[in-house]
Write a protein that holds these residues in place. Structure first.
Motif, short mmCIF file in Angstrom:
data_model
loop_
_atom_site.label_atom_id
_atom_site.label_comp_id
_atom_site.label_asym_id
_atom_site.label_seq_id
_atom_site.Cartn_x
_atom_site.Cartn_y
_atom_site.Cartn_z
N PHE A 48 0.81 -1.21 0.00
CA PHE A 48 0.00 0.00 0.00
C PHE A 48 0.85 1.27 0.00
CE2 PHE A 48 -3.55 -2.76 1.48
CZ PHE A 48 -4.37 -2.51 0.38
N LEU A 49 1.99 1.25 0.70
CA LEU A 49 2.87 2.42 0.66
C LEU A 49 3.38 2.68 -0.76
CD1 LEU A 49 4.97 2.07 3.94
CD2 LEU A 49 3.20 3.76 3.41
N PHE A 50 3.84 1.62 -1.42
CA PHE A 50 4.32 1.79 -2.80
C PHE A 50 3.17 2.14 -3.74
CE2 PHE A 50 8.22 -0.10 -1.37
CZ PHE A 50 9.17 0.48 -2.19
N PHE A 51 2.02 1.55 -3.53
CA PHE A 51 0.87 1.84 -4.38
C PHE A 51 0.49 3.32 -4.29
CE2 PHE A 51 -3.71 2.24 -5.01
CZ PHE A 51 -3.82 1.74 -6.29
N ILE A 52 0.41 3.84 -3.08
CA ILE A 52 0.04 5.25 -2.90
C ILE A 52 1.12 6.16 -3.49
CG2 ILE A 52 -0.27 7.05 -1.14
CD1 ILE A 52 -1.68 4.84 0.55
N PHE A 53 2.38 5.87 -3.20
CA PHE A 53 3.48 6.69 -3.70
C PHE A 53 3.53 6.67 -5.23
CE2 PHE A 53 8.03 7.21 -4.80
CZ PHE A 53 8.18 8.52 -4.36
N ASN A 54 3.46 5.48 -5.81
CA ASN A 54 3.53 5.37 -7.27
C ASN A 54 2.30 5.97 -7.95
OD1 ASN A 54 6.02 4.17 -7.19
ND2 ASN A 54 5.22 2.10 -7.27
N SER A 55 1.15 5.84 -7.33
CA SER A 55 -0.05 6.46 -7.89
C SER A 55 0.08 7.98 -7.87
CB SER A 55 -1.30 6.03 -7.12
OG SER A 55 -1.49 4.65 -7.26
N ALA A 56 0.65 8.51 -6.81
CA ALA A 56 0.90 9.96 -6.75
C ALA A 56 1.87 10.39 -7.85
CB ALA A 56 1.43 10.35 -5.37
N LEU A 57 2.90 9.58 -8.09
CA LEU A 57 3.87 9.92 -9.13
C LEU A 57 3.23 9.93 -10.52
CD1 LEU A 57 7.13 8.05 -8.08
CD2 LEU A 57 6.68 10.49 -8.00
#
Length: 145
Positions: A48-57
């Protein structure tokens, strides 16, 4: 020529954002239905941390893509920063999901990385080079690219 290059880069940003969203939906669906056993709490935390970060990117990439299409010179360096962050996110995600976590979560195959279309095509590196060339040309003044 510079404005044309900015518009093409902006369009590619938007295109790759759409590809990233589609890939994420497919990857999450595939993983959701093919667990060999329930994932651990550590896996979900990192996922979820990577998902949120990558979605923001990828969202920022689309936003700056629109700004590039409109001809905003300030978006050039901001796009460079997002592309560099995407590349670094891929490297970190690879280290966590493919090298680190499988030691503790043996059934782990992949992560649903929304940046995969960009990484597979090399877009962050190509876009980073183009934006840096545009930024250098901006510093020199109104010379044409």
């Amino acid at each position: 020529m510079k404005r044309w290059t900015m518009r093409v880069l902006g369009g590619l940003n938007i295109l790759y954002c759409a590809a990233g969203i589609y890939f994420t939906a497919v990857a999450v669906r595939l993983q959701w239905h093919h667990w060999s056993q329930p994932p651990s709490k550590h896996y979900w935390l990192f996922f979820f941390l990577f998902f949120i970060f990558n979605s923001a990117l990828i969202g920022l990439l689309a936003y700056f893509g629109v700004k590039l299409i409109k001809g905003d010179d300030a978006a050039i360096l901001l796009t460079s920063a997002v592309l560099l962050a995407e590349f670094m996110s891929f490297v970190l995600g690879t280290m966590v999901f493919w090298v680190g976590l499988p030691k503790y979560v043996p059934f782990l195959d992949t992560s649903a990385d929304p940046l995969a279309p960009q990484i597979l095509t090399g877009y962050p590196m190509i876009g980073l080079i183009v934006t840096l060339v545009l930024a250098i040309r901006n510093q020199r003044g109104p010379a044409r690219l």
